[in-house]
Design a protein around this motif. Structure first.
Motif, mmCIF file in Angstrom:
data_model
loop_
_atom_site.group_PDB
_atom_site.id
_atom_site.type_symbol
_atom_site.label_atom_id
_atom_site.label_comp_id
_atom_site.label_asym_id
_atom_site.label_seq_id
_atom_site.Cartn_x
_atom_site.Cartn_y
_atom_site.Cartn_z
ATOM 1 N N LEU A 64 15.916 76.680 17.150
ATOM 2 C CA LEU A 64 15.741 75.666 16.028
ATOM 3 C C LEU A 64 16.250 74.388 16.177
ATOM 4 O O LEU A 64 16.269 73.531 15.268
ATOM 5 C CB LEU A 64 15.800 76.200 14.460
ATOM 6 N N SER A 65 16.718 74.186 17.177
ATOM 7 C CA SER A 65 17.505 72.895 17.646
ATOM 8 C C SER A 65 16.316 71.693 17.703
ATOM 9 O O SER A 65 15.353 71.981 17.944
ATOM 10 C CB SER A 65 17.979 73.033 18.991
ATOM 11 N N THR A 66 16.759 70.687 17.225
ATOM 12 C CA THR A 66 15.742 69.429 17.072
ATOM 13 C C THR A 66 15.899 68.411 18.230
ATOM 14 O O THR A 66 15.096 67.697 18.450
ATOM 15 C CB THR A 66 15.768 68.738 15.823
ATOM 16 N N SER A 67 17.011 68.471 18.811
ATOM 17 C CA SER A 67 17.182 67.213 19.831
ATOM 18 C C SER A 67 17.119 67.736 21.409
ATOM 19 O O SER A 67 17.711 67.322 22.224
ATOM 20 C CB SER A 67 18.651 66.849 19.694
ATOM 21 N N ARG A 68 16.341 68.732 21.657
ATOM 22 C CA ARG A 68 16.148 69.236 23.069
ATOM 23 C C ARG A 68 14.818 68.658 23.691
ATOM 24 O O ARG A 68 13.934 68.484 22.841
ATOM 25 C CB ARG A 68 16.262 70.840 22.940
ATOM 26 N N ILE A 69 14.789 68.637 24.691
ATOM 27 C CA ILE A 69 13.563 68.232 25.812
ATOM 28 C C ILE A 69 13.292 69.421 26.503
ATOM 29 O O ILE A 69 14.314 69.883 27.130
ATOM 30 C CB ILE A 69 13.988 66.729 26.261
ATOM 31 N N PHE A 101 13.524 74.283 32.225
ATOM 32 C CA PHE A 101 14.659 73.826 32.008
ATOM 33 C C PHE A 101 14.740 73.343 30.458
ATOM 34 O O PHE A 101 13.713 72.697 30.051
ATOM 35 C CB PHE A 101 15.086 72.528 33.012
ATOM 36 N N THR A 102 15.847 73.676 29.777
ATOM 37 C CA THR A 102 16.258 72.826 28.626
ATOM 38 C C THR A 102 17.303 71.893 28.454
ATOM 39 O O THR A 102 18.389 72.527 29.195
ATOM 40 C CB THR A 102 16.421 73.993 27.395
ATOM 41 N N MET A 103 17.169 70.916 28.080
ATOM 42 C CA MET A 103 18.284 69.890 28.177
ATOM 43 C C MET A 103 18.614 69.099 26.566
ATOM 44 O O MET A 103 17.557 68.902 25.962
ATOM 45 C CB MET A 103 18.140 68.758 29.224
ATOM 46 N N LYS A 104 19.901 68.859 26.259
ATOM 47 C CA LYS A 104 19.980 68.060 25.208
ATOM 48 C C LYS A 104 20.139 66.674 25.435
ATOM 49 O O LYS A 104 20.770 66.088 26.413
ATOM 50 C CB LYS A 104 21.165 68.697 24.562
ATOM 51 N N VAL A 105 19.694 65.827 24.318
ATOM 52 C CA VAL A 105 19.753 64.431 24.605
ATOM 53 C C VAL A 105 20.689 64.057 23.449
ATOM 54 O O VAL A 105 20.596 64.593 22.223
ATOM 55 C CB VAL A 105 18.330 63.840 24.435
ATOM 56 N N ALA A 106 21.700 63.158 23.726
ATOM 57 C CA ALA A 106 22.715 62.683 22.612
ATOM 58 C C ALA A 106 22.021 62.043 21.428
ATOM 59 O O ALA A 106 22.555 62.131 20.352
ATOM 60 C CB ALA A 106 23.805 61.902 23.330
ATOM 61 N N ASN A 107 21.094 61.031 21.963
ATOM 62 C CA ASN A 107 20.489 60.394 20.811
ATOM 63 C C ASN A 107 18.882 60.669 20.978
ATOM 64 O O ASN A 107 18.363 60.458 21.583
ATOM 65 C CB ASN A 107 20.827 58.887 20.730
ATOM 66 N N ALA A 108 18.306 61.099 19.812
ATOM 67 C CA ALA A 108 16.880 61.648 19.697
ATOM 68 C C ALA A 108 16.099 60.143 20.034
ATOM 69 O O ALA A 108 14.797 60.675 20.503
ATOM 70 C CB ALA A 108 16.718 62.179 18.548
ATOM 71 N N ASN A 109 16.492 58.946 19.639
ATOM 72 C CA ASN A 109 15.492 58.057 19.938
ATOM 73 C C ASN A 109 15.487 57.766 21.584
ATOM 74 O O ASN A 109 14.761 56.889 22.023
ATOM 75 C CB ASN A 109 16.350 56.783 19.500
ATOM 76 N N ASP A 110 16.346 58.205 22.303
ATOM 77 C CA ASP A 110 16.380 58.018 23.782
ATOM 78 C C ASP A 110 15.400 59.243 24.507
ATOM 79 O O ASP A 110 15.245 59.049 25.532
ATOM 80 C CB ASP A 110 17.729 58.151 24.449
ATOM 81 N N SER A 111 14.789 60.216 23.641
ATOM 82 C CA SER A 111 13.926 60.984 24.263
ATOM 83 C C SER A 111 12.845 60.510 25.191
ATOM 84 O O SER A 111 12.371 61.151 26.098
ATOM 85 C CB SER A 111 13.517 62.023 23.344
ATOM 86 N N PRO A 112 12.095 59.388 24.765
ATOM 87 C CA PRO A 112 10.965 58.985 25.448
ATOM 88 C C PRO A 112 11.331 58.563 26.846
ATOM 89 O O PRO A 112 10.880 58.617 27.888
ATOM 90 C CB PRO A 112 10.343 57.873 24.641
ATOM 91 N N ARG A 113 12.742 57.841 26.879
ATOM 92 C CA ARG A 113 13.080 57.245 27.990
ATOM 93 C C ARG A 113 13.479 58.372 29.040
ATOM 94 O O ARG A 113 12.996 58.259 30.135
ATOM 95 C CB ARG A 113 14.137 56.171 27.822
#
Length: 168
Positions: free
Chosen positions: A157-162, A23-35
């Motif tokens: 090449l997106s950088t804000s995906r998890i 699954f690929t999901m986008k996070v609005a704020n990259a700083n929230d990625s660890p949470r």
């Protein structure tokens, strides 16, 4: 490549039907990625399909690390291509000298030394090689930028995906 999951699921064998690999999901704020990573893994903890969630950067790094054999093969192929290009340059120089045998004979007759004629041939080859290299470098930048834009347009090449995937 994006397509409708239901269409693929219809044709799968029963043992893997209704399952997903990544699954690929986008996070609005990259700083929230660890949470978000912790929350997703906690949601699927102790289930049949535990997940391993990671950022896009970590996913790419793991992919590159795991593909060192591919990178080595690409380096070998690149070296072979460079050798072939050097052979083509040498062949072009030899053909040019063969076509001008008469001119070279006249140069020797009016007093040019063999080292002067040889230096002239080497300079011509160096100029031909340098010109080809410069043209190649000038054309490489627009081509690479175009490939980069195309990859970015499909989301590679997106950088804000998890990415998270079920653990085996």
């Amino acid at each position: 490549m994006y397509f409708h999951w239901a269409r693929l699921n219809e044709g799968l064998p029963d043992r893997i039907k209704n399952s997903v690999g990544v699954f690929t999901m986008k996070v609005a704020n990259a700083n929230d990625s660890p949470r978000v990573i912790r929350d997703v893994d906690a949601l699927f903890a102790n289930s049949e399909a535990e997940t391993h969630t990671e950022t896009e950067k970590a996913f790419r790094l793991q992919f590159v690390t795991g593909s060192s054999a591919i990178l080595t093969a690409l380096q070998v192929v690149s070296a072979v291509i460079l050798v072939i290009m050097a052979l083509i340059l040498g062949n072009t120089m030899a053909m040019g000298l063969r076509e001008r045998t008469g001119e070279l004979g006249v140069m020797r007759a009016i007093g040019f030394l063999p080292k002067d004629v040889r230096a002239l041939a080497f300079r011509e080859g160096a100029m031909l090689g340098a010109l080809g290299g410069i043209v190649g470098c000038l054309l490489a930048q627009p081509v690479l930028r175009g490939v980069g834009r195309m990859a970015a347009s499909i989301g590679f090449l997106s950088t804000s995906r998890i990415r998270f995937r079920p653990r085996p």
